[in-house]
Design an enzyme around this catalytic site. Sequence first.
Site, PDB file in Angstrom:
ATOM      1  N   ASN A 100      23.380 -14.325 -11.160  1.00  0.00           N
ATOM      2  CA  ASN A 100      22.984 -12.954 -11.452  1.00  0.00           C
ATOM      3  C   ASN A 100      23.763 -11.908 -10.642  1.00  0.00           C
ATOM      4  O   ASN A 100      23.381 -10.740 -10.582  1.00  0.00           O
ATOM      5  CB  ASN A 100      21.473 -12.770 -11.228  1.00  0.00           C
ATOM      6  CG  ASN A 100      20.660 -13.835 -11.920  1.00  0.00           C
ATOM      7  OD1 ASN A 100      20.169 -14.760 -11.274  1.00  0.00           O
ATOM      8  ND2 ASN A 100      20.565 -13.754 -13.237  1.00  0.00           N
ATOM      9  N   ILE A 108      24.588  -6.550  -9.166  1.00  0.00           N
ATOM     10  CA  ILE A 108      23.406  -7.395  -9.258  1.00  0.00           C
ATOM     11  C   ILE A 108      22.673  -7.146 -10.566  1.00  0.00           C
ATOM     12  O   ILE A 108      22.456  -5.998 -10.955  1.00  0.00           O
ATOM     13  CB  ILE A 108      22.442  -7.083  -8.086  1.00  0.00           C
ATOM     14  CG1 ILE A 108      23.184  -7.187  -6.749  1.00  0.00           C
ATOM     15  CG2 ILE A 108      21.234  -8.004  -8.109  1.00  0.00           C
ATOM     16  CD1 ILE A 108      22.485  -6.474  -5.614  1.00  0.00           C
ATOM     17  N   CYS A 109      22.305  -8.243 -11.238  1.00  0.00           N
ATOM     18  CA  CYS A 109      21.524  -8.106 -12.453  1.00  0.00           C
ATOM     19  C   CYS A 109      20.049  -8.238 -12.100  1.00  0.00           C
ATOM     20  O   CYS A 109      19.546  -9.346 -11.898  1.00  0.00           O
ATOM     21  CB  CYS A 109      21.918  -9.179 -13.460  1.00  0.00           C
ATOM     22  SG  CYS A 109      21.025  -9.048 -14.996  1.00  0.00           S
ATOM     23  N   LEU A 110      19.408  -7.106 -11.958  1.00  0.00           N
ATOM     24  CA  LEU A 110      18.006  -7.116 -11.541  1.00  0.00           C
ATOM     25  C   LEU A 110      17.299  -5.973 -12.271  1.00  0.00           C
ATOM     26  O   LEU A 110      17.716  -4.821 -12.164  1.00  0.00           O
ATOM     27  CB  LEU A 110      17.945  -6.933 -10.018  1.00  0.00           C
ATOM     28  CG  LEU A 110      16.605  -7.098  -9.325  1.00  0.00           C
ATOM     29  CD1 LEU A 110      16.030  -8.494  -9.545  1.00  0.00           C
ATOM     30  CD2 LEU A 110      16.751  -6.846  -7.823  1.00  0.00           C
TER      31      LEU A 110
END
Lengths: 151, 191
Positions: free
Chosen positions: A79, A86-88
């Site tokens: 992620n 950041i994939c959040l």
Amino acid sequence: MSALPRRIIKETQRLMAEPVPGISAVPDESNARYFHVIVTGPEDSPFEGGLFKLELFLPEDYPMSAPKVRFITKIYHPNIDKLGRICLDILKDKWSPALQIRTVLLSIQALLSAPNPDDPLANDVAELWKINESEAIRNAKEWTRKYAMEN
Amino acid sequence: MAEKCQSKVFVESDSEQIDCAVCLQSCVHPTVLPCGHIFCYLCVKGLRRTTKMCAMCRHEFPDDLIENPTLLRPIESSLDAGFEDGHQWFYEGRNGWWQYDERTSKDIEEAFKRGNTTCDVSIAGKIYIVDFVEMEQKQKQNVLRSRRIKRDLSTIPKKGISGIRAAASSQTTEELETRLAMLNLFEPRDE
Ligand SMILES: [Zn+2]
Ligand SMILES: [Zn+2]
């Protein structure tokens, strides 16, 4: 003179007085909206033992919009992409002004404990994580040793 | 994955101080959303401009809440309040003067008393430059958008405070008490 909104002052003071275990966030001397962050790799994760540098920036209309956070230390994680992005969800569409720097950093720490290859950013890493998890974990440990354990 | 916010509405019995989860200070003109969560009026305005939902439970709220806010307390007592010399800070709207909210007003007055030529204030999540030379307020990101400001007697005719119309807050005590009782009875809806 550029006054800092009280909320940012309050959050900063609390981060200093009661730091989150395993996380340090220090505002830059010349820009109080820019934080130097170090996240300790969580125990029982492939990132254990590593110290990961991140940068966190509070945009002008924070907390109405989310902080901008990026890993500076290279990390092998489904992620997090090559540029450290950041994939959040809470950093994007799930942001709420009731969240804080503290909650964001805790969520990032949690993401290190629980990588989610079904919602990837770094596609090749996520791919390997799905088809051969043990090899992916070996790579993650190797990167941690190589990039996150030097001074 | 993300830490969920599970704080609930809390209205203390005397409802003196309510913490606002947006500005992390005590609420200025506490405003109740349909879900029951309470924030400063200006923080609600900021939410409306950006995420368009409650910061705690993510329920959307209607736009007319800004025009007709459900306030916990009427604004009358704040309307004519001024500094020791009976003055107050105002900004100009489309058809009249508005009093600044108490927190912003205090910040402006402090900077003014220190003799600063400008000061930055954060209103509804946006930063504004208050310019004491030009006597105007400008958006920091768009300085062409400016409003006139003035320091005048607190008792001058005015539209209201920070967007809350003077007339809009004339709810009866009975109405407010019913509201408060409801808030204590029901937990806000959670998803
Ligand atoms: Zn507030
Ligand atoms: Zn709510």
